[in-house]
Every structure is written in structure tokens, then in C-alpha cells.
Design a protein around this motif. Structure first.
Motif, PDB file in Angstrom:
ATOM      1  N   VAL A 264      75.025  55.668  61.976  1.00 60.81           N
ATOM      2  CA  VAL A 264      74.683  56.041  60.609  1.00 60.81           C
ATOM      3  C   VAL A 264      75.248  55.002  59.656  1.00 60.81           C
ATOM      4  O   VAL A 264      76.294  54.404  59.921  1.00 60.81           O
ATOM      5  CB  VAL A 264      75.243  57.446  60.279  1.00 60.81           C
ATOM      6  CG1 VAL A 264      76.749  57.496  60.472  1.00 60.81           C
ATOM      7  CG2 VAL A 264      74.876  57.884  58.872  1.00 60.81           C
TER       8      VAL A 264
ATOM      9  N   LEU B 187      76.973  54.015  56.036  1.00 56.59           N
ATOM     10  CA  LEU B 187      77.899  54.689  55.128  1.00 56.59           C
ATOM     11  C   LEU B 187      78.183  53.829  53.907  1.00 56.59           C
ATOM     12  O   LEU B 187      78.193  52.597  53.978  1.00 56.59           O
ATOM     13  CB  LEU B 187      79.226  54.985  55.841  1.00 56.59           C
ATOM     14  CG  LEU B 187      79.190  55.909  57.063  1.00 56.59           C
ATOM     15  CD1 LEU B 187      80.585  56.026  57.670  1.00 56.59           C
ATOM     16  CD2 LEU B 187      78.645  57.277  56.696  1.00 56.59           C
ATOM     17  N   ASN B 188      78.448  54.501  52.790  1.00 57.56           N
ATOM     18  CA  ASN B 188      78.943  53.862  51.577  1.00 57.56           C
ATOM     19  C   ASN B 188      80.467  53.844  51.655  1.00 57.56           C
ATOM     20  O   ASN B 188      81.088  54.887  51.875  1.00 57.56           O
ATOM     21  CB  ASN B 188      78.477  54.658  50.355  1.00 57.56           C
ATOM     22  CG  ASN B 188      78.874  54.010  49.045  1.00 57.56           C
ATOM     23  OD1 ASN B 188      80.015  53.607  48.859  1.00 57.56           O
ATOM     24  ND2 ASN B 188      77.935  53.921  48.124  1.00 57.56           N
TER      25      ASN B 188
ATOM     26  N   VAL C 232      77.802  66.519  57.399  1.00 60.04           N
ATOM     27  CA  VAL C 232      76.736  65.529  57.567  1.00 60.04           C
ATOM     28  C   VAL C 232      76.825  64.877  58.943  1.00 60.04           C
ATOM     29  O   VAL C 232      75.807  64.657  59.609  1.00 60.04           O
ATOM     30  CB  VAL C 232      76.808  64.466  56.450  1.00 60.04           C
ATOM     31  CG1 VAL C 232      75.872  63.304  56.743  1.00 60.04           C
ATOM     32  CG2 VAL C 232      76.464  65.092  55.109  1.00 60.04           C
TER      33      VAL C 232
ATOM     34  N   ASP D 146      79.767  60.793  50.197  1.00 57.93           N
ATOM     35  CA  ASP D 146      80.461  61.969  49.669  1.00 57.93           C
ATOM     36  C   ASP D 146      81.469  62.473  50.690  1.00 57.93           C
ATOM     37  O   ASP D 146      81.106  62.910  51.786  1.00 57.93           O
ATOM     38  CB  ASP D 146      79.456  63.070  49.342  1.00 57.93           C
ATOM     39  CG  ASP D 146      80.155  64.322  48.829  1.00 57.93           C
ATOM     40  OD1 ASP D 146      80.876  64.219  47.818  1.00 57.93           O
ATOM     41  OD2 ASP D 146      80.002  65.387  49.467  1.00 57.93           O
TER      42      ASP D 146
ATOM     43  N   ILE E 142      85.987  58.122  54.682  1.00 53.53           N
ATOM     44  CA  ILE E 142      84.549  58.373  54.781  1.00 53.53           C
ATOM     45  C   ILE E 142      84.056  58.135  56.205  1.00 53.53           C
ATOM     46  O   ILE E 142      83.104  58.765  56.665  1.00 53.53           O
ATOM     47  CB  ILE E 142      83.761  57.491  53.781  1.00 53.53           C
ATOM     48  CG1 ILE E 142      82.337  58.049  53.581  1.00 53.53           C
ATOM     49  CG2 ILE E 142      83.680  56.047  54.246  1.00 53.53           C
ATOM     50  CD1 ILE E 142      82.287  59.377  52.913  1.00 53.53           C
TER      51      ILE E 142
ATOM     52  N   SER F 280      81.470  66.396  52.037  1.00 53.27           N
ATOM     53  CA  SER F 280      80.424  66.855  52.957  1.00 53.27           C
ATOM     54  C   SER F 280      80.344  66.027  54.234  1.00 53.27           C
ATOM     55  O   SER F 280      79.454  66.242  55.057  1.00 53.27           O
ATOM     56  CB  SER F 280      79.060  66.820  52.255  1.00 53.27           C
ATOM     57  OG  SER F 280      78.747  65.493  51.833  1.00 53.27           O
ATOM     58  N   SER F 281      81.267  65.094  54.424  1.00 52.07           N
ATOM     59  CA  SER F 281      81.150  64.155  55.541  1.00 52.07           C
ATOM     60  C   SER F 281      81.148  64.835  56.904  1.00 52.07           C
ATOM     61  O   SER F 281      80.358  64.482  57.788  1.00 52.07           O
ATOM     62  CB  SER F 281      82.283  63.124  55.484  1.00 52.07           C
ATOM     63  OG  SER F 281      82.084  62.236  54.416  1.00 52.07           O
TER      64      SER F 281
ATOM     65  N   ILE G 184      71.412  56.375  55.711  1.00 52.21           N
ATOM     66  CA  ILE G 184      71.661  57.394  54.691  1.00 52.21           C
ATOM     67  C   ILE G 184      72.643  56.904  53.634  1.00 52.21           C
ATOM     68  O   ILE G 184      72.676  57.402  52.522  1.00 52.21           O
ATOM     69  CB  ILE G 184      72.186  58.695  55.350  1.00 52.21           C
ATOM     70  CG1 ILE G 184      72.361  59.807  54.322  1.00 52.21           C
ATOM     71  CG2 ILE G 184      73.455  58.450  56.116  1.00 52.21           C
ATOM     72  CD1 ILE G 184      72.771  61.138  54.931  1.00 52.21           C
ATOM     73  N   LYS G 185      73.460  55.913  54.014  1.00 50.79           N
ATOM     74  CA  LYS G 185      74.489  55.357  53.123  1.00 50.79           C
ATOM     75  C   LYS G 185      75.317  56.481  52.488  1.00 50.79           C
ATOM     76  O   LYS G 185      75.556  56.525  51.280  1.00 50.79           O
ATOM     77  CB  LYS G 185      73.866  54.455  52.062  1.00 50.79           C
ATOM     78  CG  LYS G 185      73.212  53.207  52.669  1.00 50.79           C
ATOM     79  CD  LYS G 185      72.616  52.305  51.621  1.00 50.79           C
ATOM     80  CE  LYS G 185      72.055  51.034  52.250  1.00 50.79           C
ATOM     81  NZ  LYS G 185      70.999  51.276  53.257  1.00 50.79           N
ATOM     82  N   HIS G 186      75.768  57.364  53.352  1.00 52.33           N
ATOM     83  CA  HIS G 186      76.518  58.534  52.903  1.00 52.33           C
ATOM     84  C   HIS G 186      77.851  58.114  52.296  1.00 52.33           C
ATOM     85  O   HIS G 186      78.554  57.260  52.835  1.00 52.33           O
ATOM     86  CB  HIS G 186      76.757  59.471  54.089  1.00 52.33           C
ATOM     87  CG  HIS G 186      77.542  60.687  53.740  1.00 52.33           C
ATOM     88  ND1 HIS G 186      77.005  61.748  53.051  1.00 52.33           N
ATOM     89  CD2 HIS G 186      78.842  61.003  53.971  1.00 52.33           C
ATOM     90  CE1 HIS G 186      77.927  62.671  52.878  1.00 52.33           C
ATOM     91  NE2 HIS G 186      79.054  62.248  53.425  1.00 52.33           N
TER      92      HIS G 186
END
Length: 511
Positions: free
Chosen positions: A124, A126-127, A111, A104, A134, A107-108, A100-102
């Protein structure tokens, strides 16, 4: 079972570094469905059929599955339901990594709950641009993992990733910084690149981290160079997503099996090459690396297995006393590594006997005094009392790597005060495979500390089996041991505490 354990177990049982990317790209699906007479069915139906066929064809040859969440979300609520179906279709022993490279921060938490509780993901992507915060909400879930996206294969990203220059590019700063956010079994790295030089720099900056590459699509000819750059000293630590074009073929199973075998041959060549390049200094072959240090145990680790050890009388008496308070037991005992031994050494008993504990500390101290170091680190949890006692006796500050990193508070991997660049002597009770001590050292080094020496009370392998010692040496570490099993067996047999059969069993215990 946590994500990292499930992943490494799957790598071992499948003998594979391959990962299947379950990405139902509409363009790919239309072509795949048309060749199978499914062209008239809905996109959702095509995606369901494709996912099922790919899982069935690859599950014997891969160690994980990695669906990109965006493709499923694009199909609406039915697509999310499909992802839940995919979770049910996967073999129970294979982990699910949601790509997903989340990035934000706000919203962590939501998510993380959605991915881990609703979708039952194991890890998962992550960005990292929001920093450590994050990763924190995801690491609150025990046994789950995160993969930090450190480098993209997109050509347009070069201007950002390689800024300000190739000597100190931004992507390497991400690699170095992100290692502070979680332990090697919590936090892995994702590196999108087909450039072996970039991968080599990542591996150099993060030698203990598992790294997942981009899909091998179009990179088969470059595979050997990528493997040479990315494999760790154990011949693994690298996750390789299957080429996407392979996942539309009619013979997916056969092609995946062939690719796995090809990769395993490269892994074997890599290990043989590493082994042939090893040059062990003669000083590293000694139990005591300093010639003026009093010898408490074997004079050198190169001593013949048939030669009688030269044992200090005080150490001989200590071995007998340790046996008498049941620090050495016989039977069948499962170790942390999973191996079953015919003996068990329980040094935790000594903390309840202050006089005996002091004698054990004296043995450690004789090894440590000639060494050059700034701080002492104990490997949690068994050696922490010993490290504490040595810190007081030698007047050296104590630190220790956490067994698990908290996702709240300071979120430190290493407890205690220290300065980057300082040298640490690591203390542990027994060396069997070297896995736990290397994991602890990885956390210390990720925090900017240097480790040269590992001091243990008992070297399980001794002169008969030097694999664990060589594993440390491969990582630039020197092993110092107070005792070996050969010494213990000789002392106890001579003293009549154990039989010849028990002594023989001790001398030939295999890790």
C-alpha cells in the motif's frame, strides 16, 4: 511468499520493471468504451471490461499491478466489489499494490486490516507526514509492504517539497527519515517526478531502496535519463508505471512488450557503463589488505588458480578439524539464494565445541585487529555467536541489524547502542552472492552508521569467481576472508579427507 519476494521474482520471470496502474478514470473509460461499441453500457460495466482487457494484455510484461483505490470507491460498493474481482483476475505470482496514499493516523489499523484482509493487497502507498507511526500498523502484517510517497509530480507541491532550499529539501528529509521505519524488503519509496536530478538525489540518499516512479505518460523521451538516475547498481530497484494513454490503445500487448524491451536495453547499457567505470584499488585485491598482517590463507586474491596456496599450519589443522566434526558436508544443498550446491558449510556446529570455536575466533580476530572500526556487527542469525565472541575478544561493542523490523516497541532496525557516524566492521560466516550481507549493511547505513569492511570466514568464490566480491566493492566495501574454497579443497585433499573428484567439485562450485 511475501510482497518483496513476489515482486523481485516477478521482475526476474517477466524481465520487467513495468507496473500497470489499473485506474478506471471515468473520462478515459468513456473514450475507450465509445471506440469499442460499449458507449451505452454503465460506468461499472465499462470499468470491468477495461480492467479485464488491460490485465490480459499486460500480465506477461509487468511485475505488479497498482490500482488507485479512490476510483473504485467512487463507484460505491459495486466499485469495491470490482476491485475484488480484479484481485481474482490477476496472475497469482503478480503482487497487488493499492494506491491510497493513506495518511490518517487514527484509522490506520482499520485501513490496514481492510486492505490486507478484505482486499488481499500485498502493499500500500502511504503519506509520510504523520511520521513512523503511519507505517507501523501496516508493517504488523508479515510479508506485506508499504511505499512511502516522498515526492509528488504536482507543480503546486514544489513550495512544500523543496522547502527550505534545494540543498536540503524537505522531500530528501522524508527519504532519509522513512528508511528508519522498515527494512528494504518492507518499505519502498514512491517518487512522483519527471526530473532526473530529483530522482538521482533520491537514489543517492537511498541506494538500497526500490523506487516507484510516476506514470511514464509523456516521459518516453526522458526515459533514458530517468533510468540512469534511478537504477541501482544491479540494474533494477526501479518500478515504472505504464503510460496511462497506452492503456486505452488497441495494441496494448505489443506496445507494452516493446517498451519492456526498450527498458531492458537501457538496463543492459547501464550495467555495462557501471562495469566500465569500476576502478578497483590494488589493496582491495588482497585477501589481507595490510602487508604486515600474517597470512593465514592465500597471499592475494590475484593468485593463479593453478598455484598452490600458502597455508599456515595452524589454519591447515583447523580446516581438517572442522571437516572432522561435519562442518563441511557433501551432497545437494539449497542455499538461501536459491542456488543448489554440491557442498554445505555449517559453521553453527562450532558453537558446541568451545576450544574449536575459540580457534575460529582467533582467525577472525587476526583479520579484524588491523582494521579501524568502532563497533562489530553480525549478520543475523548465523554469525551472531561469532560476532558476540569477537566483541568480547576484541573489546569492541556489538550491534546487529534485525532480520525483520518490529512494528511495535522501539521499532529499531539495529539492536544495540551506537552513535550516528560511527564505523562498523561487519562479520558473516560465508559469502556466496553478497545479498544477505548487503541487506544487513543497508539497515546499518540507514541508521546513520558507516561500513567499510566485511570479514567472512569463507569466501565461496575465491579466485575463480569474484562476482560477490565485486558486488561488495561496487558498494564501497572491502572484503576480507579467512578461507576460500580453493584453500579448503587443497588442505582436505592433501590430508586424504576428500577425493580428487570432491576437491575438483569444490573448486568449481558456481553460485
Amino acid at each position: 511468499m511475501g510482497f518483496f519476494t513476489a515482486l523481485t521474482d516477478a521482475m526476474s520471470s517477466r524481465q520487467s520493471l513495468l507496473v500497470t496502474g489499473l485506474d478506471p478514470n471515468p473520462e478515459m473509460l468513456r473514450s475507450w468504451a465509445a471506440h469499442r461499441g460499449l458507449g451505452g453500457s454503465s460506468l461499472l460495466s465499462q470499468a470491468r471490461s477495461w480492467c479485464k482487457s488491460v490485465i490480459e494484455a499486460t500480465s506477461d510484461h509487468v511485475c505488479a499491478y497498482k490500482p488507485s483505490l479512490g476510483f473504485y470507491q467512487a463507484m460505491g460498493s459495486a466499485g469495491v466489489e470490482l476491485l475484488l474481482e480484479v484481485r481474482e483476475l490477476l496472475p497469482l505470482d503478480l503482487p497487488l499494490i493499492i494506491d491510497i496514499k493513506h495518511g490518517d493516523l487514527n484509522s490506520s489499523s482499520a485501513v490496514a486490516a481492510y486492505l490486507f484482509k478484505t482486499l488481499h493487497a500485498d502493499a500500500v502507498t502511504l503519506n509520510p507526514l504523520a511520521g513512523q507511526d503511519i507505517a507501523a500498523p501496516f508493517l504488523l502484517y508479515p510479508g506485506k509492504g508499504v511505499l512511502i510517497n516522498c515526492h509528488s509530480s504536482n507543480p503546486a507541491a514544489v513550495a512544500l517539497q523543496h522547502h527550505p532550499n534545494e540543498d536540503d529539501p524537505f522531500y530528501l528529509k522524508v527519504v532519509r527519515e522513512s528508511q528508519r521505519w522498515g527494512t528494504p524488503d518492507q518499505l519502498l519509496l514512491e517518487v512522483g517526478t519527471s526530473d532526473p536530478a530529483i530522482l538521482a538525489q533520491v537514489r543517492q540518499a537511498a541506494p538500497e531502496r526500490f523506487v516507484m516512479l510516476r506514470s511514464l505518460w509523456g516521459e518516453e523521451g526522458n526515459l533514458q535519463r530517468l533510468m540512469a538516475s534511478g537504477l541501482n547498481l544491479a540494474g533494477d530497484g526501479l518500478l515504472l508505471p505504464l503510460p496511462q494513454n497506452l492503456l486505452t490503445e488497441s495494441d496494448i500487448n505489443e506496445q507494452t512488450a516493446a517498451l519492456k524491451e526498450r527498458i531492458n536495453r537501457m538496463r543492459q547499457d547501464h550495467l555495462l557503463q557501471k562495469q566500465s567505470n569500476l576502478e578497483f584499488e590494488s589493496e582491495q585485491c588482497r585477501i589481507w589488505p595490510h602487508p604486515d598482517q600474517p597470512a593465514l590463507g592465500l597471499e592475494t586474491s590475484n593468485a593463479s588458480s593453478e598455484a598452490e596456496p600458502l597455508i599456515d599450519p595452524e589454519l591447515r589443522e583447523l580446516v581438517i578439524d572442522l571437516f572432522d566434526i561435519r562442518c563441511l558436508l557433501f551432497g545437494e544443498f539449497k542455499q538461501a539464494s536459491g542456488a543448489v550446491f554440491n557442498y554445505y558449510v555449517d559453521l553453527r556446529q562450532i558453537i558446541s565445541d568451545p576450544a574449536l570455536f575459540h580457534r575460529v575466533l582467533d582467525c577472525y580476530a587476526q583479520v579484524l585487529r588491523p582494521l579501524q572500526f568502532d563497533r562489530i556487527a553480525g549478520i543475523p542469525y548465523g554469525s551472531l555467536p561469532t560476532a558476540t565472541g569477537l566483541s568480547l575478544q576484541l573489546h569492541k561493542p556489538l550491534i546487529y541489524p534485525r532480520k525483520e523490523v518490529k512494528a511495535h516497541g522501539t521499532r529499531r532496525m539495529v539492536e544495540g547502542e551506537f552513535n550516528e557516524g560511527e564505523t562498523v566492521a561487519v562479520v558473516d560466516d560465508i559469502l556466496i552472492t553478497g545479498g544477505s550481507v548487503l541487506e544487513g549493511i543497508g539497515k546499518l547505513e540507514s541508521s546513520g552508521l558507516k561500513v567499510r569492511d566485511v570479514v567472512v570466514f569463507l569466501d565461496h568464490g575465491g579466485v575463480h569467481d569474484t562476482r560477490a566480491k565485486q558486488r561488495l566493492e561496487c558498494n564501497g566495501l572491502r572484503l576480507q576472508a579467512v578461507l576460500t574454497l580453493e584453500t579448503i579443497s587443497e588442505v582436505l585433499e592433501t590430508a586424504g579427507r576428500i577425493s580428487s573428484k570432491q576437491a575438483q567439485a569444490l573448486r568449481h562450485s558456481d553460485p
